[in-house]
Design an enzyme around this catalytic site. Structure first.
Site, PDB file in Angstrom:
ATOM      1  N   CYS A   2       0.821  -1.212   0.000  1.00  0.00           N
ATOM      2  CA  CYS A   2       0.000   0.000   0.000  1.00  0.00           C
ATOM      3  C   CYS A   2       0.853   1.260   0.000  1.00  0.00           C
ATOM      4  CB  CYS A   2      -0.865   0.031   1.247  1.00  0.00           C
ATOM      5  SG  CYS A   2      -1.748  -1.483   1.576  1.00  0.00           S
ATOM      6  N   ARG A  32       4.226   0.621  -6.318  1.00  0.00           N
ATOM      7  CA  ARG A  32       4.331  -0.288  -5.182  1.00  0.00           C
ATOM      8  C   ARG A  32       3.373  -1.472  -5.320  1.00  0.00           C
ATOM      9  NH1 ARG A  32       6.416   2.734  -0.494  1.00  0.00           N
ATOM     10  NH2 ARG A  32       5.203   1.418   0.890  1.00  0.00           N
ATOM     11  N   TRP A  79      -3.233  -2.513  -1.275  1.00  0.00           N
ATOM     12  CA  TRP A  79      -2.822  -3.834  -1.751  1.00  0.00           C
ATOM     13  C   TRP A  79      -3.408  -4.806  -0.740  1.00  0.00           C
ATOM     14  CZ3 TRP A  79       1.007  -7.826  -0.761  1.00  0.00           C
ATOM     15  CH2 TRP A  79       1.448  -8.505  -1.916  1.00  0.00           C
ATOM     16  N   ASN A 105      -1.009   1.480   6.200  1.00  0.00           N
ATOM     17  CA  ASN A 105      -0.201   0.413   5.594  1.00  0.00           C
ATOM     18  C   ASN A 105       0.220  -0.517   6.726  1.00  0.00           C
ATOM     19  OD1 ASN A 105      -0.322   1.893   3.307  1.00  0.00           O
ATOM     20  ND2 ASN A 105       1.861   2.369   3.198  1.00  0.00           N
ATOM     21  N   GLY A 106       0.172  -1.811   6.476  1.00  0.00           N
ATOM     22  CA  GLY A 106       0.621  -2.753   7.508  1.00  0.00           C
ATOM     23  C   GLY A 106      -0.478  -3.726   7.877  1.00  0.00           C
ATOM     24  N   GLU A 485      19.578 -14.380 -11.361  1.00  0.00           N
ATOM     25  CA  GLU A 485      18.899 -13.092 -11.507  1.00  0.00           C
ATOM     26  C   GLU A 485      18.158 -13.032 -12.852  1.00  0.00           C
ATOM     27  OE1 GLU A 485      17.877 -10.904  -9.785  1.00  0.00           O
ATOM     28  OE2 GLU A 485      17.527  -9.197 -11.082  1.00  0.00           O
ATOM     29  N   LYS A 489      14.050 -12.583 -13.439  1.00  0.00           N
ATOM     30  CA  LYS A 489      13.451 -11.532 -14.279  1.00  0.00           C
ATOM     31  C   LYS A 489      12.474 -12.158 -15.288  1.00  0.00           C
ATOM     32  CE  LYS A 489      14.403  -8.250 -12.422  1.00  0.00           C
ATOM     33  NZ  LYS A 489      15.047  -8.653 -11.284  1.00  0.00           N
ATOM     34  N   GLU A 492       9.301 -13.216 -13.290  1.00  0.00           N
ATOM     35  CA  GLU A 492       8.426 -12.201 -12.694  1.00  0.00           C
ATOM     36  C   GLU A 492       7.905 -11.185 -13.699  1.00  0.00           C
ATOM     37  OE1 GLU A 492      10.297  -9.653  -9.789  1.00  0.00           O
ATOM     38  OE2 GLU A 492      12.106  -9.461 -10.963  1.00  0.00           O
ATOM     39  N   HIS A 508      21.973 -34.194 -13.457  1.00  0.00           N
ATOM     40  CA  HIS A 508      21.450 -34.768 -12.216  1.00  0.00           C
ATOM     41  C   HIS A 508      19.936 -34.599 -12.108  1.00  0.00           C
ATOM     42  CE1 HIS A 508      25.516 -35.541 -10.949  1.00  0.00           C
ATOM     43  NE2 HIS A 508      25.833 -34.295 -11.258  1.00  0.00           N
ATOM     44  N   LYS A 607       6.579  -3.711  -4.728  1.00  0.00           N
ATOM     45  CA  LYS A 607       7.977  -3.278  -4.754  1.00  0.00           C
ATOM     46  C   LYS A 607       8.671  -3.521  -3.421  1.00  0.00           C
ATOM     47  CE  LYS A 607      11.540  -1.200  -6.576  1.00  0.00           C
ATOM     48  NZ  LYS A 607      12.333  -2.011  -7.522  1.00  0.00           N
TER      49      LYS A 607
HETATM   50  C1  F6R Z   1      12.874  -8.728  -8.061  1.00  0.00           C
HETATM   51  C2  F6R Z   1      12.737  -7.881  -6.895  1.00  0.00           C
HETATM   52  C3  F6R Z   1      12.633  -8.534  -5.570  1.00  0.00           C
HETATM   53  C4  F6R Z   1      13.454  -7.759  -4.532  1.00  0.00           C
HETATM   54  C5  F6R Z   1      13.221  -8.336  -3.130  1.00  0.00           C
HETATM   55  C6  F6R Z   1      14.089  -7.643  -2.101  1.00  0.00           C
HETATM   56  O1  F6R Z   1      12.971  -7.984  -9.234  1.00  0.00           O
HETATM   57  O2  F6R Z   1      12.681  -6.687  -7.004  1.00  0.00           O
HETATM   58  O3  F6R Z   1      13.031  -9.858  -5.626  1.00  0.00           O
HETATM   59  O4  F6R Z   1      14.796  -7.837  -4.892  1.00  0.00           O
HETATM   60  O5  F6R Z   1      11.879  -8.171  -2.782  1.00  0.00           O
HETATM   61  O6  F6R Z   1      13.847  -6.284  -2.035  1.00  0.00           O
HETATM   62  P1  F6R Z   1      14.864  -5.293  -1.347  1.00  0.00           P
HETATM   63  O7  F6R Z   1      16.102  -5.279  -2.142  1.00  0.00           O
HETATM   64  O8  F6R Z   1      14.164  -3.976  -1.326  1.00  0.00           O
HETATM   65  O9  F6R Z   1      15.111  -5.825   0.032  1.00  0.00           O
END
Ligand code: F6R
Length: 612
Positions: A2, A32, A79, A105-106, A485, A489, A492, A508, A607
């Site tokens: 949120c 977010r 959210w 938020n929370g 990584e 990407k 997601e 394996h 985010k």
């Molecule tokens: C993937 C992504 C998430 C963040 C994870 C940690 O693209 O953005 O996997 O990397 O939620 O977030 P932070 O770095 O803010 O602790």
């Protein structure tokens, strides 16, 4: 997660009130992740609330957010956690008499018992949210004391859980009451107005003078006044906590790009340049090295993309210093922190500095006597504040949900740390260290070249493989975190199942899935030994009919059985994140665009993840 915004301005300072500013700030919070949006404003002697499920622009147009002529307003992007996404569950929430409107938020852990208690007293609830208990509690306390601040304080004392609250009241028509515990909240200081928000990015167009609130802090703002109290109810001199953020409006806007994600991928050279300039200037690396030198054991913890940067650091440190760094996923902290003891060091990597899993790991590590080094992009966020030292990346605000420029910036900061640590332990000579640091100076240029070289191919390849159901991304050694990584990407953003693992593992088990045209991407580090080993793995996949795609520097492995070669700039073998990551980011981006998905707002994702 949120988002919260609240603005209170001097009456008549703006011809139409603050509603347009509230809507603009809500749009800045969109990244977010959210399902509903709403606003509440003081108009005359009443509170006007408008809210609904849906996208901000559409809801705001339909319900006329901007037509509310108010100088004291709050807004929210929700959210869903408690209660499905719906008009009723959207924030703000009000009490029975419509005296108070609250955004939150929370998660309030004791909301069920509080609700029962309030309902028994005759309060009528209109949503399924945990948040709604707050305005009713304030109403209840206010009926006794007729003092809004006192009633608000009593209400926040009664709730248990995590929160950032902003509340307006007809009884104090120019004040926004706020409180923070575990969820981020900042105050923005303006001329003739003040604001609160869950996120600095929401305020960037209004002000750069910010107070980052700490747990337990609460109070109120009016256009000319700030009242701030700590968790014990003692006044805090807020002037001591004002910081000036360097972000510009361009940093927080698309600047002509169709999506933030693409803009942020393209910004990587600048982000790396700024990160380098920053770490060279401040003393954080020296302090962090001192902590590492004293440490018995070294751990690195993080979530998601940040974990991949952490894993890169762990591998790099074993190569450069021969030191074993223990990497662990932050949400598994309960298990791993059991092995931490006094004098150990924990490196916590988090771009937002607010990820609850990582924060929990930090807290537990500190409890056990470890010293914590944070690597973060957000100044004064919770993880840096609770750590012994913070190495800040200077990637600028990252609005796209997927981490891109913050990953390469983290990798660079951690590379810098690893080299300095190796030098301090005497495992590498001064000349070797200087050489490695000179290599790091090249990363902005390398990344720029990598983007230029691979962008058109990523776009074309995305068309070819958008229909794939599954993809493998394989590598070896220092390339494995980059493969991980890349797979994250693709998953997601491109919504294709993608799995990364060290290429030697294929035989394996995973190879059983490979059939005609199954895409397998190989992240090939510029290291002859690894190239040699990967050659065999490529062959292995090709002979099962896989579509083999190699990301590798020019003239590398010309004999490899690759269907598609993605050439990246030639660089030191340790710099894989900078040479190979942009291609995977761009590939994922174009897969999403190709499939008609919004790469900035992947489904089900937020985010900043401030829940466990
Ligand atoms: C993937 C992504 C998430 C963040 C994870 C940690 O693209 O953005 O996997 O990397 O939620 O977030 P932070 O770095 O803010 O602790």
């Amino acid at each position: 997660m949120c988002g919260i915004i609240g603005i209170t301005a001097m009456p008549h300072s703006l011809p139409r009130g603050v509603a347009s500013l509230i809507v603009k700030a809500l749009l800045r919070l969109e990244y977010r992740g959210y399902d509903s949006a709403g606003v509440a404003g003081i108009v005359g002697n009443a509170i006007v609330v408008r809210k609904a499920r849906g996208k901000i622009e559409e809801v705001s147009r339909r319900l006329g957010f901007k037509e509310i002529r108010s100088y004291c307003m709050i807004g929210h992007t929700r959210w869903a956690t408690h209660g499905i996404p719906s008009d009723n569950n959207a924030h703000p929430h009000t009490d029975c008499r419509n005296w108070f409107a609250v955004v939150h938020n929370g998660i309030l852990e004791n909301h069920a018992e509080l609700r029962r208690f309030l309902e028994e007293k005759g309060h009528v609830f209109r949503s399924d949210t945990d948040t709604e208990v707050l305005p009713h509690l304030v109403e209840d306390f206010f009926l006794k004391s007729e003092d809004v601040m006192e009633a608000f304080k009593k209400a926040i004392d009664a709730v248990r859980g995590s929160y950032a609250f902003a509340m307006i009241s007809v009884h104090e028509p120019d004040r926004i009451f706020y409180a923070k515990n575990k969820n981020p909240l900042v105050i923005g200081l303006g001329n003739g107005f003040n604001a609160v928000a869950s996120d600095i990015a929401a305020l960037i167009e209004l002000t750069r003078r910010i107070i980052v609130l700490r747990d337990g802090w609460h109070g109120y703002i009016s256009p000319r006044e700030i009242k701030l109290y700590n968790g014990r109810g003692e006044p805090v001199d807020w002037r001591k906590y004002v910081i000036t953020v360097e972000w510009s409006i361009e940093d927080a806007s698309k600047s002509g790009y169709p999506h933030y994600m693409l803009k942020e991928i393209m910004e990587q050279p600048v982000a790396l340049h700024n990160t380098l300039a920053g770490i060279k200037k401040d003393k954080a690396i020296d302090k962090a090295v001192d902590i590492l030198l004293d440490a018995e054991k070294i751990y690195v913890t993080a979530a998601g993309t940040s974990y991949h940067a952490g894993l890169y650091y762990a591998l790099l440190t074993s190569i450069l210093s021969g030191t074993l760094v223990h990497p662990f996923i932050a949400s598994e902290y309960e298990l791993y922190t059991k092995t931490i003891s006094e004098g150990d060091a924990v490196i916590a990597v988090s771009q937002s500095g607010e990820t609850m899993d990582t924060l929990n790991a930090v807290r537990e590590a500190k409890k056990r006597g470890a010293r914590v080094i944070a690597v973060s992009n957000i100044i004064e966020s919770s993880i840096p504040r609770e750590s012994n030292v913070t190495i800040y990346t200077r990637a600028g605000p990252e609005i796209g949900v997927a981490a891109t420029k913050t990953f390469t910036s983290q990798a660079l900061a951690l590379y810098w740390l690893s080299v300095h640590h190796a030098l301090a332990t005497g495992k590498i000579t001064r000349a070797e260290a200087s050489n490695l640091l000179r290599e790091a100076e090249k990363t902005p240029g390398l990344t720029r070249k990598a983007i230029e070289k691979t962008k058109p191919i990523a776009e074309r390849l995305a068309e070819k493989i958008s229909g794939a159901r599954s993809i493998y991304v394989l590598s070896r050694g220092i390339g494995v975190p980059v493969a991980m990584e890349g797979a994250l990407k693709v998953k997601e953003i491109g919504y294709i199942h993608a799995e990364a693992y060290p290429a030697g593992e294929s035989k394996h088990g995973p190879i059983a899935l490979v059939e005609e045209e199954f895409p397998v991407v190989f992240i090939v580090p510029n290291d002859p030994r690894l190239v040699d080993l990967l050659k065999g793995n490529i062959e292995e996949m090709k002979s099962r009919g896989a579509l083999t795609i190699g990301v590798l520097s020019t003239n590398t492995c010309s004999e490899c059985k690759l269907d598609i070669r993605i050439e990246t700039p030639t660089a030191n073998k340790l710099l894989v994140p900078f040479t190979h990551t942009p291609f995977m980011q761009l590939l994922s981006y174009y897969i999403a665009v190709n499939k008609g998905y919004d790469p900035d707002k992947p489904r089900n994702l937020a985010k900043t993840v401030t829940v466990e």
